[in-house]
Design a protein around this motif. Structure first.
Motif, PDB file in Angstrom:
ATOM      1  N   ASN A   4      37.144  49.038  36.798  1.00  0.00           N
ATOM      2  CA  ASN A   4      37.668  47.986  37.663  1.00  0.00           C
ATOM      3  C   ASN A   4      37.034  48.137  39.049  1.00  0.00           C
ATOM      4  O   ASN A   4      37.321  49.082  39.781  1.00  0.00           O
ATOM      5  CB  ASN A   4      39.195  48.103  37.748  1.00  0.00           C
ATOM      6  CG  ASN A   4      39.810  47.051  38.656  1.00  0.00           C
ATOM      7  OD1 ASN A   4      39.127  46.144  39.124  1.00  0.00           O
ATOM      8  ND2 ASN A   4      41.087  47.169  38.888  1.00  0.00           N
ATOM      9  N   TYR A   5      36.185  47.193  39.347  1.00  0.00           N
ATOM     10  CA  TYR A   5      35.458  47.268  40.616  1.00  0.00           C
ATOM     11  C   TYR A   5      36.399  47.312  41.809  1.00  0.00           C
ATOM     12  O   TYR A   5      36.139  47.995  42.808  1.00  0.00           O
ATOM     13  CB  TYR A   5      34.530  46.050  40.726  1.00  0.00           C
ATOM     14  CG  TYR A   5      33.833  45.962  42.049  1.00  0.00           C
ATOM     15  CD1 TYR A   5      32.814  46.852  42.359  1.00  0.00           C
ATOM     16  CD2 TYR A   5      34.206  45.019  42.987  1.00  0.00           C
ATOM     17  CE1 TYR A   5      32.182  46.792  43.578  1.00  0.00           C
ATOM     18  CE2 TYR A   5      33.576  44.943  44.214  1.00  0.00           C
ATOM     19  CZ  TYR A   5      32.569  45.830  44.497  1.00  0.00           C
ATOM     20  OH  TYR A   5      31.952  45.774  45.716  1.00  0.00           O
ATOM     21  N   ILE A   6      37.500  46.578  41.712  1.00  0.00           N
ATOM     22  CA  ILE A   6      38.467  46.537  42.811  1.00  0.00           C
ATOM     23  C   ILE A   6      39.065  47.919  43.060  1.00  0.00           C
ATOM     24  O   ILE A   6      39.288  48.328  44.198  1.00  0.00           O
ATOM     25  CB  ILE A   6      39.592  45.530  42.507  1.00  0.00           C
ATOM     26  CG1 ILE A   6      39.010  44.164  42.163  1.00  0.00           C
ATOM     27  CG2 ILE A   6      40.555  45.417  43.682  1.00  0.00           C
ATOM     28  CD1 ILE A   6      38.174  43.563  43.238  1.00  0.00           C
ATOM     29  N   VAL A  52      30.656  46.425  34.050  1.00  0.00           N
ATOM     30  CA  VAL A  52      30.074  47.436  33.174  1.00  0.00           C
ATOM     31  C   VAL A  52      29.170  48.327  34.002  1.00  0.00           C
ATOM     32  O   VAL A  52      28.297  47.840  34.717  1.00  0.00           O
ATOM     33  CB  VAL A  52      29.269  46.781  32.041  1.00  0.00           C
ATOM     34  CG1 VAL A  52      28.619  47.844  31.165  1.00  0.00           C
ATOM     35  CG2 VAL A  52      30.175  45.878  31.214  1.00  0.00           C
ATOM     36  N   THR A  53      29.406  49.611  33.917  1.00  0.00           N
ATOM     37  CA  THR A  53      28.583  50.532  34.696  1.00  0.00           C
ATOM     38  C   THR A  53      27.289  50.813  33.946  1.00  0.00           C
ATOM     39  O   THR A  53      27.263  50.855  32.722  1.00  0.00           O
ATOM     40  CB  THR A  53      29.310  51.873  34.933  1.00  0.00           C
ATOM     41  OG1 THR A  53      29.542  52.487  33.682  1.00  0.00           O
ATOM     42  CG2 THR A  53      30.610  51.660  35.649  1.00  0.00           C
ATOM     43  N   TYR A  59      28.887  50.173  42.341  1.00  0.00           N
ATOM     44  CA  TYR A  59      29.666  49.803  43.518  1.00  0.00           C
ATOM     45  C   TYR A  59      28.830  49.025  44.512  1.00  0.00           C
ATOM     46  O   TYR A  59      29.268  48.044  45.075  1.00  0.00           O
ATOM     47  CB  TYR A  59      30.242  51.058  44.168  1.00  0.00           C
ATOM     48  CG  TYR A  59      31.086  50.750  45.369  1.00  0.00           C
ATOM     49  CD1 TYR A  59      32.355  50.210  45.213  1.00  0.00           C
ATOM     50  CD2 TYR A  59      30.612  50.994  46.648  1.00  0.00           C
ATOM     51  CE1 TYR A  59      33.126  49.916  46.307  1.00  0.00           C
ATOM     52  CE2 TYR A  59      31.383  50.702  47.747  1.00  0.00           C
ATOM     53  CZ  TYR A  59      32.641  50.173  47.577  1.00  0.00           C
ATOM     54  OH  TYR A  59      33.398  49.870  48.669  1.00  0.00           O
ATOM     55  N   THR A  60      27.610  49.485  44.733  1.00  0.00           N
ATOM     56  CA  THR A  60      26.757  48.818  45.703  1.00  0.00           C
ATOM     57  C   THR A  60      26.104  47.570  45.120  1.00  0.00           C
ATOM     58  O   THR A  60      25.700  46.685  45.855  1.00  0.00           O
ATOM     59  CB  THR A  60      25.648  49.767  46.206  1.00  0.00           C
ATOM     60  OG1 THR A  60      25.041  50.369  45.074  1.00  0.00           O
ATOM     61  CG2 THR A  60      26.220  50.838  47.108  1.00  0.00           C
ATOM     62  N   LYS A  61      26.021  47.509  43.792  1.00  0.00           N
ATOM     63  CA  LYS A  61      25.335  46.381  43.174  1.00  0.00           C
ATOM     64  C   LYS A  61      26.185  45.108  43.180  1.00  0.00           C
ATOM     65  O   LYS A  61      25.664  44.013  43.247  1.00  0.00           O
ATOM     66  CB  LYS A  61      24.958  46.718  41.730  1.00  0.00           C
ATOM     67  CG  LYS A  61      23.720  47.567  41.613  1.00  0.00           C
ATOM     68  CD  LYS A  61      23.319  47.673  40.153  1.00  0.00           C
ATOM     69  CE  LYS A  61      22.284  48.766  39.964  1.00  0.00           C
ATOM     70  NZ  LYS A  61      22.115  49.095  38.555  1.00  0.00           N
TER      71      LYS A  61
END
Ligand SMILES: [Zn+2]
Length: 90
Positions: A4-6, A52-53, A59-61
């Protein structure tokens, strides 16, 4: 792997926002329980964005604009801090 990016964004900004808030508001508790409670409240008030990592560094992308920008995350953290400080559960 899915993240979860958030959640990553909140984790990343929590300490910074907390330290600044505590500096302006003496007596603010920053114990681990209060920090987790603040994080839970902030995450419940923010959208969920799974990404998706790949090789790390997602995070920076991912553009912060996708989640309404930094300001929205900071506001959610501040809101959480205020709620927790009024009614700490530690
Ligand atoms: Zn506490």
């Amino acid at each position: 792997m899915i993240k979860n990016y958030i959640e990553l964004a909140v984790e990343d900004m929590l300490d910074d926002v907390f330290i600044k808030y505590a500096a302006k508001n003496p007596g603010t508790c920053t114990c681990p329980r209060c920090r987790l409670d603040v994080m839970a409240i902030a995450l419940n008030n923010l959208p969920t964005r799974y990404v998706v990592t790949d090789e790390g560094g997602i995070y920076t992308k991912v553009a912060m604009e996708q989640v309404g920008g930094r300001a929205q995350v900071v506001a959610a953290i501040l809101n959480g801090i205020q709620i927790v400080q009024k009614n700490p559960r530690h």
